[in-house]
Design a protein around this motif. Structure first.
Motif, mmCIF file in Angstrom:
data_model
loop_
_atom_site.group_PDB
_atom_site.id
_atom_site.type_symbol
_atom_site.label_atom_id
_atom_site.label_comp_id
_atom_site.label_asym_id
_atom_site.label_seq_id
_atom_site.Cartn_x
_atom_site.Cartn_y
_atom_site.Cartn_z
ATOM 1 N N VAL A 121 -0.249 6.199 -8.415
ATOM 2 C CA VAL A 121 -1.049 7.266 -7.815
ATOM 3 C C VAL A 121 -1.484 6.821 -6.426
ATOM 4 C CG1 VAL A 121 -3.167 8.622 -7.985
ATOM 5 C CG2 VAL A 121 -1.837 8.149 -10.041
ATOM 6 N N VAL A 122 -2.046 5.609 -6.342
ATOM 7 C CA VAL A 122 -2.458 5.078 -5.051
ATOM 8 C C VAL A 122 -2.572 3.563 -5.157
ATOM 9 C CG1 VAL A 122 -4.919 5.403 -5.559
ATOM 10 C CG2 VAL A 122 -4.166 5.249 -3.181
ATOM 11 N N GLY A 170 0.813 -1.199 0.000
ATOM 12 C CA GLY A 170 0.000 0.000 0.000
ATOM 13 C C GLY A 170 0.852 1.256 0.000
ATOM 14 N N SER A 171 0.341 2.309 -0.584
ATOM 15 C CA SER A 171 1.058 3.583 -0.624
ATOM 16 C C SER A 171 0.699 4.427 0.588
ATOM 17 C CB SER A 171 0.709 4.333 -1.911
ATOM 18 O OG SER A 171 -0.694 4.459 -2.064
ATOM 19 N N ARG A 172 1.557 5.391 0.861
ATOM 20 C CA ARG A 172 1.300 6.347 1.925
ATOM 21 C C ARG A 172 0.302 7.365 1.404
ATOM 22 N NH1 ARG A 172 6.577 9.034 3.735
ATOM 23 N NH2 ARG A 172 7.175 6.840 3.561
ATOM 24 N N LEU A 173 -0.825 7.512 2.083
ATOM 25 C CA LEU A 173 -1.909 8.353 1.563
ATOM 26 C C LEU A 173 -1.847 9.772 2.119
ATOM 27 C CD1 LEU A 173 -4.868 5.825 1.785
ATOM 28 C CD2 LEU A 173 -3.600 6.511 -0.241
ATOM 29 N N PRO A 174 -1.802 10.781 1.263
ATOM 30 C CA PRO A 174 -1.856 12.179 1.730
ATOM 31 C C PRO A 174 -3.272 12.539 2.157
ATOM 32 C CG PRO A 174 -1.864 12.113 -0.657
ATOM 33 C CD PRO A 174 -1.690 10.698 -0.202
ATOM 34 N N GLY A 175 -3.411 13.672 2.757
ATOM 35 C CA GLY A 175 -4.720 14.086 3.244
ATOM 36 C C GLY A 175 -5.575 14.776 2.203
ATOM 37 N N HIS A 176 -5.090 14.898 0.977
ATOM 38 C CA HIS A 176 -5.860 15.606 -0.038
ATOM 39 C C HIS A 176 -5.424 15.110 -1.417
ATOM 40 C CE1 HIS A 176 -2.295 17.984 -1.078
ATOM 41 N NE2 HIS A 176 -2.066 18.031 0.242
ATOM 42 N N GLY A 177 -6.114 15.582 -2.455
ATOM 43 C CA GLY A 177 -5.726 15.256 -3.820
ATOM 44 C C GLY A 177 -6.329 13.963 -4.330
ATOM 45 N N ALA A 178 -5.882 13.540 -5.503
ATOM 46 C CA ALA A 178 -6.455 12.379 -6.174
ATOM 47 C C ALA A 178 -6.361 11.100 -5.345
ATOM 48 C CB ALA A 178 -5.789 12.191 -7.535
ATOM 49 N N PRO A 179 -5.234 10.783 -4.687
ATOM 50 C CA PRO A 179 -5.201 9.558 -3.879
ATOM 51 C C PRO A 179 -6.279 9.524 -2.807
ATOM 52 C CG PRO A 179 -2.991 10.381 -4.240
ATOM 53 C CD PRO A 179 -3.914 11.448 -4.726
ATOM 54 N N ARG A 180 -6.482 10.644 -2.139
ATOM 55 C CA ARG A 180 -7.515 10.700 -1.110
ATOM 56 C C ARG A 180 -8.902 10.582 -1.729
ATOM 57 N NH1 ARG A 180 -7.711 9.066 3.653
ATOM 58 N NH2 ARG A 180 -5.614 9.932 3.914
ATOM 59 N N ASP A 181 -9.103 11.170 -2.903
ATOM 60 C CA ASP A 181 -10.389 11.059 -3.596
ATOM 61 C C ASP A 181 -10.693 9.612 -3.960
ATOM 62 O OD1 ASP A 181 -10.750 13.795 -3.440
ATOM 63 O OD2 ASP A 181 -9.952 14.181 -5.452
ATOM 64 N N VAL A 182 -9.670 8.903 -4.444
ATOM 65 C CA VAL A 182 -9.853 7.494 -4.800
ATOM 66 C C VAL A 182 -10.194 6.675 -3.566
ATOM 67 C CG1 VAL A 182 -8.676 5.436 -5.653
ATOM 68 C CG2 VAL A 182 -8.406 7.613 -6.849
ATOM 69 N N LEU A 183 -9.511 6.925 -2.473
ATOM 70 C CA LEU A 183 -9.793 6.209 -1.232
ATOM 71 C C LEU A 183 -11.214 6.475 -0.769
ATOM 72 C CD1 LEU A 183 -8.860 4.438 1.102
ATOM 73 C CD2 LEU A 183 -7.968 6.507 2.219
ATOM 74 N N ARG A 184 -11.639 7.722 -0.861
ATOM 75 C CA ARG A 184 -13.013 8.075 -0.455
ATOM 76 C C ARG A 184 -14.039 7.312 -1.298
ATOM 77 N NH1 ARG A 184 -15.937 11.325 -3.167
ATOM 78 N NH2 ARG A 184 -14.122 12.340 -4.133
ATOM 79 N N ILE A 185 -13.793 7.232 -2.599
ATOM 80 C CA ILE A 185 -14.696 6.507 -3.497
ATOM 81 C C ILE A 185 -14.769 5.034 -3.101
ATOM 82 C CG2 ILE A 185 -14.923 5.648 -5.878
ATOM 83 C CD1 ILE A 185 -13.756 8.406 -6.734
#
Length: 410
Positions: free
Chosen positions: A85-86, A46-61
């Motif tokens: 990306v994630v 797994g990648s380290r997830l930032p608090g914003h941006g596309a990776p966080r959007d994908v996680l939210r989805i």
């Protein structure tokens, strides 16, 4: 394929996400590999997830979809230009065992994509032609003189899909651990009247791909699993994609559960021997699935001419219903949404989305943006029928590339 402008919103969004990842010090998926080879570290992590941006959007989805669809687990990976990306995993493999990106799962008809690309590589190498009749290699196949290699790979032979036959469905339901042979499943199709004359229409038939695997072995004198490794999975650098002649799944295994027989039960080791050709019954991990999406979807291993055949071997316009082949079977193939040579063209995306007793996966690649999406899911007790991984891939695409939605197919 529709080409997008280099300044499109999706490219900007993904590039911004990559910039954010590098800034935050997240490890790049291709670290330690040759530039541009799209390889990945072992194990898939797994990648380290930032608090914003596309990776966080994908996680939210993914989190919302897991809740909405009642999924036991979601594992996903998104890349662009071969860069991560994630990569993440949600939920559980079994009670108390968290899902992990390194877990292996069945890849189903993704292996059919490998067979299609392997065939086209043999064409590029001058070994065969797509319109060679298969009777030369499969002399016992009825009407083999009318059926070509192209028709097997593009699923236009007219052979009935044995998976749709009530007798077969009853047999699998009664004993999901049964070991089926290629001869048994092909016989189920060939003893039925063809739905149409070879090459005149389209329907998905598992029998076509069992036969394609047998033809590839005869053409090359090489066992299919070895051939696919030499022609496709090896050149793509896939280290965790492998065939098994038994129902085993390499550890760590993503466990699956299903209510297909009326009781929610474990289906991890139900026998997939009937799903495709022996030698192409594979397992994989999410990193290999994303790499597959990019490698096959871009035509990396093919000549330009063969890449065009991959995307449309003549199936556009086929799929019309007839008295023998109903609309639910002969699905219309349009310019935008159609079956290629082991892949599905969905709008601007090149895709596959396998489904097997509690497992659902999806790979999708957008050539104009070099964007790859790979998703694997397992069912919970209340998960609805259907390709839940494909649903998640569609939602991710809508977020990262709104100008290029992934349509449904079939």
């Amino acid at each position: 394929m529709t080409s997008a402008r280099s300044t499109s919103r999706s490219r900007r969004a993904v590039v911004a996400a990559l910039t954010a990842l590098v800034t935050l010090g997240a490890p790049a998926a291709s670290a330690g590999t040759a530039a541009g080879d799209g390889g990945h570290r072992r194990p898939c992590a797994g990648s380290r997830l930032p608090g914003h941006g596309a990776p966080r959007d994908v996680l939210r989805i993914a989190e919302k979809a897991a809740k909405d669809l009642g999924l036991a687990s979601v594992i996903l990976r998104v890349t662009v230009d071969g860069r991560e990306v994630v990569t993440t995993a949600l939920g559980e493999s079994m009670t108390g065992v968290p899902a992990d990106p390194a877990m292996h799962f069945r890849n189903g008809n993704v292996a059919i994509s490998y067979m299609g690309t392997a065939l086209l590589r043999l064409v590029d190498q001058g070994v065969v032609r797509l319109d060679d009749p298969v009777k030369r290699w499969l002399p016992d196949l009825p009407h083999g003189e009318k059926i070509t290699l192209r028709m097997l790979a593009a699923s236009t032979t007219g052979l009935v899909d044995y998976v749709r036959l009530p007798a077969f469905q009853q047999a699998v339901t009664a004993n999901p651990f049964r070991q089926w042979t290629a001869k048994e499943v092909v016989a189920l199709s060939t003893r039925e009247p063809r739905w149409y004359e070879p090459g005149t229409n389209w329907n998905y038939s598992h029998a076509n791909f069992v036969l394609l695997g047998a033809a590839l072995e005869k053409i090359t004198g090489t066992r299919l699993d070895v051939l696919l490794r030499r022609q496709v999975t090896g050149p793509l650098g896939l280290r965790e994609t492998r065939n098994s002649f038994t129902p085993e799944i390499p550890e760590p295994a993503l466990h699956a559960f299903t209510a297909d027989r009326g009781l929610y039960e474990e289906s991890t080791y139900w026998n997939p021997s009937w799903t495709t050709a022996p030698g192409a019954v594979q397992t994989t991990d999410i990193c290999d699935l994303a790499r597959t999406a990019a490698g096959l979807g871009s035509g990396e291993l093919l000549s330009p001419a063969s890449y065009r055949q991959l995307l449309n071997p003549g199936t556009v316009g086929l799929g019309h219903a007839t008295r023998k082949c109903p609309a639910t079977v002969c699905i219309a193939n349009t310019e935008a949404t159609h079956y290629g040579m082991g892949v599905v063209v969905l709008g601007d995306w090149v895709a596959q989305h396998p489904l097997f007793f509690g497992y659902s996966s999806s790979m999708a690649y957008l050539p104009s943006e070099r964007l790859a999406i790979a998703v694997s899911t397992t069912q919970g007790p209340t998960t609805p029928d259907g390709h839940t991984a494909h649903v998640i891939a569609q939602r991710i695409a809508a977020e990262l590339s709104p100008e290029h939605p992934i349509p449904d197919f079939g």
